[in-house]
Design an enzyme around this catalytic site. Structure first.
Site, PDB file in Angstrom:
ATOM      1  N   HIS A 149       0.835  -1.204   0.000  1.00 23.01           N
ATOM      2  CA  HIS A 149       0.000   0.000   0.000  1.00 23.01           C
ATOM      3  C   HIS A 149       0.872   1.258   0.000  1.00 23.01           C
ATOM      4  CE1 HIS A 149      -2.880  -3.043   1.277  1.00 23.01           C
ATOM      5  NE2 HIS A 149      -3.871  -2.178   1.134  1.00 23.01           N
ATOM      6  N   HIS A 193       1.597  -3.355   9.552  1.00 23.57           N
ATOM      7  CA  HIS A 193       3.008  -3.065   9.262  1.00 23.57           C
ATOM      8  C   HIS A 193       3.704  -2.383  10.425  1.00 23.57           C
ATOM      9  CE1 HIS A 193       3.015  -4.273   5.055  1.00 23.57           C
ATOM     10  NE2 HIS A 193       1.862  -3.657   4.910  1.00 23.57           N
TER      11      HIS A 193
END
Length: 204
Positions: A149, A193
């Site tokens: 992303h 993340h």
């Protein structure tokens, strides 16, 4: 500029408590941000950005050249992301939360499960973790580094941010950086993340 802004934000927002309740506003905001840079909705973002040269009334050949260049960058970033995930094999933050909740014995055990078993393990966490987060956990059970992303967002900033900057469209460039920073923060908030993933993805 994007890397500097993101680094500054991560100095104050580097970790998050993944358990507990979450307001619908917060959950929806971060989910929309992450969706705008993820499959399949990243295509909407791509289409919106590709309107920029048309709005600027560039010649048809120039528009086509820009879109082809952007497409090549996206393909290269996807290849890089996929390769790096297989090389690094760093567990996602939420897998440590599953370990903390004693749903799995270790992160290694989690990644040895089949996809359906991983989804069942995540489902067991819904008693302690908001659905706003676990719905994303079930859809992304691969490794953490890098953040696809964030790589997508960084490619958009590098390419279209440069396009806006050259034309002194500073408001558009600033909005793009703000959106990309939001995408990076959303990935941390969701437990997908680590901050180092975000910075490494920008560098990538």
């Amino acid at each position: 500029i994007f890397a500097t802004v993101m680094s500054g934000v991560l100095m104050f927002y580097s970790s998050v408590e993944l358990t507990g309740s979450v307001s619908d506003f917060t959950g929806r905001t971060f989910s929309l941000l992450t969706a705008s840079a993820g499959s399949p909705y990243f295509l909407v973002t791509v289409c919106v950005l590709c309107l920029a040269p048309l709005i600027s009334k560039l010649p048809t050949k120039a528009v086509a050249r820009l879109i082809i260049q952007f497409a090549i960058l996206l393909i290269l970033s996807f290849i890089a992301k996929t390769a790096l995930k297989h090389i690094t094999e760093i567990p996602r933050p939420y897998s440590y939360q599953l370990q903390s909740l004693e749903i799995v014995h270790s992160t290694d055990e989690f990644y040895q499960l089949t996809d359906s078993e991983k989804e069942k393990a995540v489902q067991l966490a819904t008693a302690n973790v908001s659905d706003w987060r676990t719905s994303h956990w079930q859809g992304e059970t691969n490794y953490s580094l890098p953040s696809g992303h964030t790589i997508f967002a960084a490619v958009c900033v590098v390419f279209w941010g440069g396009f806006f900057w050259q034309r002194r469209q500073l408001a558009a460039a600033s909005l793009l950086i703000l959106w990309a920073t939001g995408v990076g923060v959303s990935r941390i908030w969701l437990g997908m993340h680590w901050p180092t993933d975000i910075l490494a993805s920008i560098a990538c």
